[in-house]
Scaffold this motif. Structure first.
Motif, short mmCIF file in Angstrom:
data_model
loop_
_atom_site.label_atom_id
_atom_site.label_comp_id
_atom_site.label_asym_id
_atom_site.label_seq_id
_atom_site.Cartn_x
_atom_site.Cartn_y
_atom_site.Cartn_z
N HIS A 162 11.88 -1.08 -3.66
CA HIS A 162 11.33 -1.96 -2.63
C HIS A 162 11.54 -3.43 -2.99
N ASN A 220 2.24 -9.58 -0.16
CA ASN A 220 2.62 -8.37 -0.91
C ASN A 220 3.12 -7.27 0.03
N ILE A 225 9.12 -6.91 -2.67
CA ILE A 225 7.77 -7.36 -2.36
C ILE A 225 7.88 -8.76 -1.77
N LYS A 265 5.56 -4.61 1.27
CA LYS A 265 6.54 -3.77 0.57
C LYS A 265 7.63 -3.35 1.55
N GLU A 269 11.37 -4.61 -6.70
CA GLU A 269 10.59 -3.76 -7.63
C GLU A 269 10.94 -2.33 -7.31
#
Ligand code: COS
Length: 384
Positions: free
Chosen positions: A146, A216, A148, A218, A143
Motif C-alpha cells: 500500500h 493515513n 499511506i 491506505k 508500506e
C-alpha cells in the motif's frame, strides 16, 4: 479531426437541443438552489456527456480533440456550472488514466466513468501549492502493498460528488520537486478520506468545490497510475495541457452566449428615441466582442486540430487558454455595460455570467501561468 461528420452533427444537434430546452430554462433555478436537478444529470448521462472522451472500446464516445471542442462550444451556450459536472470526468479527472494508466486501470475505471456512474476529480492543488504545483506536500509513502497518503487538497472541483480522485502526491519526500511526485487513482470511499464543506464561491453556483483531506489513507499499490513512481507531475501537465484547450472552447461558447444576450438587449432597449444598438458607442462594444470571439474560436479549433495530428501543442494550448479566458472576461464586462443598470441586477442574468466567467482566468492555470509556459517554450525553442 472530424472522423464522421454525420455522427458528430447528430451529437451536436442533441447537445444544442438539450442546452436550449433543458439547461437554459434551468439556469436561474440552479443559481438559486446551488444544485443541478437529478433529472438533468440523468439526461446528461443518457446523452453520453460523461463518456465523451473515453474510447469506444471502454464504452465512451471517444471524441477527438476537435470534436470535443465543438461539443464544448455548444455547452458554453449556458451556465458553465452544467459543464463542470461532467467536465472533470471527461477532462482532468480521467485523462491521467487514459494517457498514462495501465490496461488494467483503464479496464476497471473507464467504463464506469463513461456512463457517469463514477465521477472523477483531479486532486493537484493544495493550500500551499497552486501555480507552483510541483511543490505539493501531500505524501504517499510505500508500506508493503500500500501507499499511506497524508495531506490536504484544495478547491477540488466535484469533490463532494467524486467516485475517484486522480491524486498527485509525493512518493519521494527527499525529492522536493516534480520528480518526487506520483499520480494515483484513489477511490473516494477509501477509509481516511474526508471532504470539507462546499466552498462558498463568487459564481458558478451548481458547481461544487471542496477540500479533500487524506489522513493515513491506505491506497493499494496497484492504484499508482502506470505503475511507475515519479511520473505524476508529467501526467498532471499532460492532462492540464489538454484541459486548457477544453476550457478555452467553453470560454468561446459562453462569450458567444453573452454577446447574443447583449445584442438582443441592445435591439430591444430604446433610449433617445431609438434602440441602443443603433448607437455607435454600443456598436463598438458589440463589434470588438464579435472580433475577439472569432479570433478565439479560430485559435481553439486550430490547436485542437494540431493536437489531433499528434503535434506538440503546449504553446498553443496555453495561448488558447490565455486569450480565450481573457477575451471572455472582456466580453462579460462589455455585456454588463450594454445592459446598463440592468446589467447589475440579478434578474437579467448577465451579472451571473459576469461572476461565473471570472473563474476561467484562474483555474487550470492562471493567465500568468499560461504566459510563463508560452514564454518558456519560445525561449527554449530559440536557444536550441
Ligand atoms: N507535457 C509533458 N511533460 C511536461 C509538460 C507537458 N505539458 N510540462 C512540463 N512537463 C515536464 C517537464 O518536461 C519536466 O520534465 P523533466 O524534468 O523530465 O524535464 C517536468 O514536467 C517538470 O516541468 P517544469 O520544470 O517545467 O516544472 P515547473 O515546476 O517549473 O512548473 C509550470 C512548470 C509553472 C508550468 C507548472 O507548475 C504549472 O503548469 N503550474 C500551474 C498548475 C495548474 O495549472 N494548476 C491549476 C490547478 S489544477 S485544475
Amino acid at each position: 479531426m472530424i472522423r464522421d461528420p454525420q455522427t458528430l452533427q447528430a451529437l451536436l444537434d442533441a447537445v444544442e437541443r438539450f442546452v436550449r430546452e433543458r439547461l437554459v430554462p434551468a439556469e436561474a433555478q440552479v443559481a438559486e438552489t446551488d444544485e443541478i436537478p437529478d433529472d438533468i444529470v440523468r439526461e446528461m448521462k443518457a446523452l453520453g456527456l460523461f463518456g465523451l472522451t473515453v474510447p469506444e472500446e471502454f464504452g465512451g464516445l471517444g471524441v477527438t480533440m476537435e470534436e470535443e471542442v465543438m461539443v464544448m462550444l455548444a455547452m458554453g451556450q449556458t451556465s458553465p456550472c452544467f459543464r463542470s459536472l461532467f467536465g472533470t470526468t471527461v477532462g482532468i479527472g480521467s485523462q491521467g488514466i487514459l494517457l498514462d494508466g495501465t490496461e488494467a486501470q483503464k479496464k476497471k475505471y473507464l467504463p464506469l466513468l463513461a456512463t457517469g456512474e463514477l465521477i472523477a476529480s483531479f486532486a493537484l492543488t493544495e493550500p500551499d501549492a497552486g501555480s507552483d504545483a510541483a511543490s505539493l506536500r501531500t505524501t504517499a509513502i510505500r508500506e508493503g502493498e500500500h501507499y499511506i497518503v497524508n495531506g490536504t487538497k484544495r478547491f477540488i472541483t466535484n469533490a463532494p460528488h467524486a467516485g475517484i480522485f486522480t491524486l498527485m502526491a509525493r512518493t519521494d519526500p527527499q525529492d522536493k520537486g516534480a520528480g518526487g511526485v506520483s499520480a494515483f487513482i484513489v477511490e473516494a470511499n477509501t477509509p481516511g478520506i474526508s471532504i470539507g464543506r462546499k466552498d462558498r464561491k463568487m459564481g458558478q453556483r451548481g458547481a461544487h468545490t471542496a477540500d479533500v483531506i487524506f489522513e493515513n489513507c491506505k491506497v493499494p499499490a496497484g492504484q499508482l497510475i502506470g505503475g511507475r513512481e515519479g511520473q505524476g507531475f508529467k501526467t498532471a501537465m499532460k492532462v492540464l495541457e489538454k484541459g486548457r484547450i477544453h476550457i478555452a472552447a467553453i470560454c468561446v461558447g459562453v462569450a458567444e452566449r453573452m454577446l447574443r444576450d447583449a445584442l438582443n438587449y441592445a435591439i430591444e432597449r430604446k433610449q433617445f428615441g431609438q434602440p441602443i444598438a443603433e448607437f455607435q458607442l454600443v456598436q463598438a462594444m458589440l463589434a470588438d466582442s464579435q472580433a475577439e470571439i472569432y479570433a478565439a474560436r479560430c485559435m481553439v479549433i486550430d490547436a485542437a486540430r494540431r493536437r489531433d495530428e499528434g503535434r506538440n501543442v503546449s504553446t498553443e494550448a496555453s495561448c488558447c487558454k490565455l486569450f480565450a479566458s481573457e477575451m471572455c472576461g472582456r466580453v462579460a464586462d462589455r455585456a454588463v455595460q450594454i445592459f446598463g443598470g440592468a446589467g447589475y441586477i440579478a434578474d437579467y442574468g448577465i451579472e451571473r455570467f459576469y461572476r461565473d466567467v471570472r473563474l476561467f482566468r484562474l483555474y487550470e492555470g492562471t493567465t500568468q501561468i499560461q504566459q510563463i509556459v508560452i514564454a518558456r517554450n519560445l525561449v527554449r525553442e530559440a536557444m536550441r
